[in-house]
Design an enzyme around this catalytic site. Structure first.
Site, mmCIF file in Angstrom:
data_model
loop_
_atom_site.group_PDB
_atom_site.id
_atom_site.type_symbol
_atom_site.label_atom_id
_atom_site.label_comp_id
_atom_site.label_asym_id
_atom_site.label_seq_id
_atom_site.Cartn_x
_atom_site.Cartn_y
_atom_site.Cartn_z
ATOM 1 N N ASN A 9 -0.373 -0.260 -2.156
ATOM 2 C CA ASN A 9 -0.446 -1.331 -1.152
ATOM 3 C C ASN A 9 0.896 -1.842 -1.157
ATOM 4 O OD1 ASN A 9 -0.981 -3.181 0.655
ATOM 5 N ND2 ASN A 9 -2.648 -4.218 -0.612
ATOM 6 N N TRP A 10 1.611 -1.577 -0.153
ATOM 7 C CA TRP A 10 2.943 -2.256 -0.112
ATOM 8 C C TRP A 10 2.699 -3.637 0.480
ATOM 9 C CZ3 TRP A 10 6.713 1.844 2.336
ATOM 10 C CH2 TRP A 10 6.857 2.907 1.712
ATOM 11 N N LYS A 11 1.862 -3.989 0.888
ATOM 12 C CA LYS A 11 1.767 -5.362 1.521
ATOM 13 C C LYS A 11 2.497 -5.703 2.441
ATOM 14 C CE LYS A 11 -0.881 -6.755 -2.773
ATOM 15 N NZ LYS A 11 -1.152 -7.871 -3.567
ATOM 16 N N HIS A 97 -9.415 -6.691 2.073
ATOM 17 C CA HIS A 97 -8.521 -7.136 0.867
ATOM 18 C C HIS A 97 -8.738 -8.795 0.814
ATOM 19 C CE1 HIS A 97 -5.211 -7.965 -1.602
ATOM 20 N NE2 HIS A 97 -5.078 -6.706 -1.999
ATOM 21 N N GLU A 99 -6.570 -10.925 0.074
ATOM 22 C CA GLU A 99 -5.517 -11.606 0.919
ATOM 23 C C GLU A 99 -5.947 -11.910 2.203
ATOM 24 O OE1 GLU A 99 -2.114 -9.447 -0.477
ATOM 25 O OE2 GLU A 99 -2.341 -10.234 -2.390
ATOM 26 N N GLU A 169 -10.728 -5.849 -7.203
ATOM 27 C CA GLU A 169 -9.632 -6.592 -7.570
ATOM 28 C C GLU A 169 -9.964 -7.875 -7.828
ATOM 29 O OE1 GLU A 169 -6.216 -4.333 -5.256
ATOM 30 O OE2 GLU A 169 -6.668 -5.743 -3.942
ATOM 31 N N GLY A 175 -1.071 -9.890 -8.625
ATOM 32 C CA GLY A 175 0.240 -10.326 -8.645
ATOM 33 C C GLY A 175 0.332 -11.557 -9.470
ATOM 34 N N SER A 215 -2.442 -6.380 -11.052
ATOM 35 C CA SER A 215 -1.167 -6.261 -12.027
ATOM 36 C C SER A 215 -1.326 -5.150 -12.979
ATOM 37 C CB SER A 215 -1.244 -7.648 -12.956
ATOM 38 O OG SER A 215 -1.021 -8.690 -12.218
ATOM 39 N N GLY A 236 -0.258 -2.952 -6.239
ATOM 40 C CA GLY A 236 0.572 -3.916 -5.346
ATOM 41 C C GLY A 236 2.076 -3.794 -5.687
ATOM 42 N N GLY A 237 2.477 -4.841 -6.521
ATOM 43 C CA GLY A 237 3.768 -4.935 -6.906
ATOM 44 C C GLY A 237 4.442 -3.713 -7.435
HETATM 45 P P1 13P Z 1 -0.543 -6.490 -7.587
HETATM 46 O O1 13P Z 1 -0.582 -4.668 -8.381
HETATM 47 O O2 13P Z 1 0.577 -6.740 -7.269
HETATM 48 O O3 13P Z 1 -1.240 -7.168 -8.703
HETATM 49 O O4 13P Z 1 -1.489 -6.470 -6.426
HETATM 50 C C1 13P Z 1 -2.930 -5.756 -6.702
HETATM 51 C C2 13P Z 1 -3.353 -5.584 -4.967
HETATM 52 O O5 13P Z 1 -3.725 -6.747 -4.452
HETATM 53 C C3 13P Z 1 -3.294 -4.283 -4.482
HETATM 54 O O6 13P Z 1 -4.138 -4.366 -3.265
#
Ligand code: 13P
Length: 256
Positions: A9-11, A97, A99, A169, A175, A215, A236-237
């Site tokens: 998930n590149w966000k 998600h 977010e 999650e 993050g 993470s 994510g990251g």
């Molecule tokens: P991180 O891997 O950056 O913690 O993000 C997880 C996430 O929200 C994937 O959708």
């Protein structure tokens, strides 16, 4: 055998060029995948077309989107429908998600409609759930996540569950560098599977991939993916750097 999945998930990260470079790097290092060990890449909408062409030569790497609108079409300026995603060769869409729940005020009812739109257009859904820190501190995370799953998925008939992947999650791990322990992840994934089994049946629950997100990185992926009910990760990251993402994919490929 249920699928194992590592999904990126590149966000809201990477320009077109940066995205193209990243997928090229992934292409060079991608281990051999199978139909039951797959990768999903969910870039921003503007990258979808480009990423789709790049993925054409990669076996068992699928295109994902990060969201879709809850209505079929119409006067919703700036929004993207499930039909549009389908026409862009998207195979998976992330729905619910944390977010989007927080920053875009998406509630359970809207999320359930998004699930319906996605399924109606032949997309697989990566359905996200997970508790904030205060719920974890109060030790009520099981009830919290169960209610998200009920509200988002339980209106579906059993036959639709083939196209659902759940991603757990915990918000406090996203993050933050603070990963859930393997015990915390396994306990919740087992709980989620029992919730699905109670509403549907054990067969459906056994077949459903349940991913962990928060993470996740090469250094902890192997131990997380070794948990009986953890079937991969939503990343994510660490999905923004080819070396790190490939390390996580390798942990999935190596997992039993
Ligand atoms: P991180 O891997 O950056 O913690 O993000 C997880 C996430 O929200 C994937 O959708």
């Amino acid at each position: 055998m249920r699928k194992k999945i590592v999904a990126a998930n590149w966000k809201m990260n990477l320009t077109l060029h940066e995205g193209a470079d990243l997928v090229n790097e992934l292409f060079k290092g991608m281990p051999t995948l199978t139909e039951s060990k797959i990768v999903v890449i969910a870039p921003p909408y503007v990258n979808l077309h480009q990423t789709s062409s790049q993925l054409a030569g990669m076996m068992n790497v699928h295109l994902g989107a990060q969201n879709c609108h809850h209505e079929a079409a119409g006067a919703y300026t700036g929004e993207i429908s499930a039909a549009m995603l389908q026409s862009a060769e998207v195979a998976y869409v992330i729905v619910g998600h944390s977010e989007r729940r927080e920053y875009c005020k998406e509630d359970d009812a809207t999320i359930a409609k998004k699930v319906n739109q996605a399924l109606a257009h032949g997309l697989n859904v990566i359905f996200c759930c997970g508790e904030p820190l205060e719920i974890r501190d109060a030790d009520t995370q099981n009830q919290y996540v169960e209610s998200q799953i009920k509200a988002g998925l339980f209106h579906l008939g059993e036959e639709r569950l083939d196209n659902i992947v759940i991603a757990y999650e915990p918000i406090w791990a996203i993050g933050t560098g603070r990963t859930a322990s393997t015990t915390q992840a396994q306990d919740m994934h087992k709980h989620i599977r029992s919730v699905i089994a109670a509403q549907y049946d054990a067969h459906v629950a056994d077949a459903m991939p349940i991913l962990y997100g928060g993470s996740c990185k090469p250094s902890n992926a192997a131990e997380l993916f070794a948990c009986a009910d953890v079937d991969g990760g939503l990343i994510g990251g660490a999905s923004l750097k080819a070396g790190e993402f490939l390390g996580i994919i390798e942990a999935m490929v190596a997992a039993n």
